[in-house]
Design an enzyme around this catalytic site. Structure first.
Site, short mmCIF file in Angstrom:
data_model
loop_
_atom_site.label_atom_id
_atom_site.label_comp_id
_atom_site.label_asym_id
_atom_site.label_seq_id
_atom_site.Cartn_x
_atom_site.Cartn_y
_atom_site.Cartn_z
N SER A 59 29.24 -42.08 2.23
CA SER A 59 27.78 -42.14 2.11
C SER A 59 27.08 -41.47 3.29
O SER A 59 25.89 -41.16 3.21
CB SER A 59 27.32 -43.60 2.00
N GLN B 253 21.05 -47.04 -7.51
CA GLN B 253 19.88 -46.17 -7.68
C GLN B 253 19.98 -45.38 -8.99
O GLN B 253 18.97 -45.20 -9.70
CB GLN B 253 19.77 -45.23 -6.49
N HIS C 224 26.32 -53.27 0.70
CA HIS C 224 27.77 -53.08 0.55
C HIS C 224 28.50 -54.42 0.59
O HIS C 224 28.84 -54.90 1.66
CB HIS C 224 28.30 -52.17 1.65
N GLY D 278 27.53 -43.52 -2.44
CA GLY D 278 27.68 -42.10 -2.15
C GLY D 278 26.48 -41.57 -1.39
O GLY D 278 25.51 -42.28 -1.16
N ASN E 143 23.82 -49.24 4.17
CA ASN E 143 23.83 -47.83 4.54
C ASN E 143 23.16 -47.03 3.44
O ASN E 143 23.80 -46.60 2.50
CB ASN E 143 25.26 -47.33 4.75
N GLU F 296 31.50 -55.05 -0.09
CA GLU F 296 32.86 -54.91 0.44
C GLU F 296 32.87 -54.89 1.96
O GLU F 296 33.94 -54.91 2.57
CB GLU F 296 33.50 -53.63 -0.12
N CYS G 251 24.87 -49.29 -4.20
CA CYS G 251 24.13 -48.28 -3.44
C CYS G 251 23.67 -47.09 -4.30
O CYS G 251 22.77 -47.23 -5.09
CB CYS G 251 24.91 -47.86 -2.21
N LEU G 252 24.31 -45.93 -4.17
CA LEU G 252 23.90 -44.79 -4.98
C LEU G 252 24.06 -45.12 -6.46
O LEU G 252 23.23 -44.75 -7.29
CB LEU G 252 24.72 -43.54 -4.62
N GLY H 165 19.47 -44.36 2.59
CA GLY H 165 18.21 -43.73 2.98
C GLY H 165 17.25 -43.58 1.81
O GLY H 165 16.14 -43.07 1.98
N PHE H 166 17.69 -44.01 0.61
CA PHE H 166 16.83 -44.02 -0.58
C PHE H 166 16.81 -45.44 -1.13
O PHE H 166 17.72 -46.24 -0.87
CB PHE H 166 17.37 -43.05 -1.64
N GLY I 160 23.33 -38.63 -0.33
CA GLY I 160 22.33 -37.76 -0.92
C GLY I 160 21.32 -38.47 -1.79
O GLY I 160 21.28 -39.70 -1.90
#
Length: 368
Positions: free
Chosen positions: A51, A261, A343, A229, A299, A345, A257-258, A301-302, A231
């Site tokens: 990530s 989203q 996260h 992940g 972790n 985990e 996370c990703l 940023g979006f 981006g």
């Protein structure tokens, strides 16, 4: 090397701010979005977290490298950060079972590092002025040349990076005789996520990020997983379509996370780039379903637009970040589909949220 005079190095931010430090001995320059992690331990897991691909990591903890490297603690096949900024870089280590020192590890990868930086001031600067592109330079390139090169680096918003870290070929993880089969779409999956699933009697087939749903379904899984992940999630149109096909299968779906989203975007819930993101191992989250608090590893940023989620008839909020009330988790009404922005985990971090893997397994058990 550690007894020699160390050369000067600089960190240049895209707004023109310069921080000075010293090179650890690896010459070059590296570009990426500068961000900081407030965790006091777990640097190896952070450096190898996919990530963080495309990001220059600022370590808020002052000592990096003091317990060396143990390769079993990697969270992917190698270092994923673009570069490192730290206060004190330890050329020696004290952990008896460490396999090598951090300098040797970074030298093999030619990872550019700047140390002896006032990271406390830098973290405060990023916190106040937001995440932005930056360059670490240890090879003496002039400031004007660096500014010109840095101006050409694309910003993180709109940047698709999952393809850079996803597996190129499918692979298996866990015991083939396990009770449950999970089809995992790899957007930059951390190894410890796969371990947590395998520890719960799951056999996982990990697929490249752009795998068509038909290939995932051919594995005949008991549930689907959308990984973390790097981006911006918005450009991942095919993954969003695949996520909706997962939902339509009526099998359990879990996103982290990703992946979280992507599930939102696939169902009309927008995302946005945060001012400086959440990165650390002590983020407080409230489970609004149970009323219990959790300390989480984060972790990202979006994030999901909370107003969009609250207006959506298909999903409901399950977790909120207590520092800024951002969306930390959601679930789909009437289906076994859920996701979180943090996260569970850990690796590193507390284990407060590992019950989410148990929930996923319970969904798969009820579906069988």
């Amino acid at each position: 090397m550690k007894y020699k005079q160390r050369e000067q190095a600089i960190l240049l931010l895209s707004d023109g701010t310069v921080f000075y430090g010293k090179s650890i001995g690896i010459k070059g320059k590296t570009f990426g979005e500068v961000c900081f992690n407030t965790g006091m331990t777990g640097y190896q897991e952070i450096f190898t977290d996919p990530s963080y691909y495309g990001q220059i990591m600022v370590a808020a903890t002052p000592h990096i490298g003091n317990y060396g490297i143990h390769h079993d603690e990697n969270d992917s096949d190698g270092v994923k950060i673009a570069g490192l900024v730290c206060r004190n870089f330890s050329f020696d280590y004290s952990r008896p079972d460490a396999e090598e020192d951090l300098l040797s590890y970074f030298t093999k990868l030619n990872l550019v590092v700047i140390s002896d930086v006032d990271t406390r001031a830098l973290v405060r600067y990023i916190r106040d002025n937001g995440a932005q592109n930056a360059v670490i330079c240890t090879d003496g390139t002039s400031l004007e040349d660096l500014k010109a090169e840095l101006a050409q680096v694309p910003g993180m918003k709109g940047l698709e990076l999952a393809s850079a870290v996803s597996t190129k070929e499918p692979y298996f993880f866990g015991d083939a005789n396990a009770t449950y089969k999970v089809a995992a779409l790899d957007l930059g999956v951390k190894t410890n996520i796969l371990r947590c699933l395998a520890e719960r009697d799951c056999y996982i087939k990990v697929f490249p990020y752009n795998t068509p749903f038909a290939e995932l379904a051919a594995f005949n899984p008991d549930g689907y997983f959308l990984s973390n992940g790097p981006g911006d999630p918005e450009p991942l149109k095919q993954v969003q379509a695949t996520a909706n096909e997962m939902i339509a299968s009526n099998k359990p779906v879990f996103g982290i996370c990703l992946g979280h989203q992507v599930l939102g975007l696939a169902n009309g819930i927008a995302t946005y780039k945060m001012f400086n993101g959440h990165r650390g191992i002590n983020h407080p989250v409230m489970n609004v379903i149970t009323g219990k608090g959790e300390i989480t590893s984060q972790n990202h940023g979006f994030a999901i637009v909370r107003e969009d989620l609250e207006k959506n008839d298909l999903f409901e909020l399950t977790h909120e970040h207590l520092n800024d009330q951002t969306v930390a988790g959601m679930r789909m009404k009437g289906k076994q589909v859920f996701s979180v922005q943090f996260h569970p985990e850990s690796s590193p971090g507390p284990h407060d949220s590992r019950y989410l893997f148990d929930d996923f397994v319970a969904y798969m058990q009820s579906h069988k």
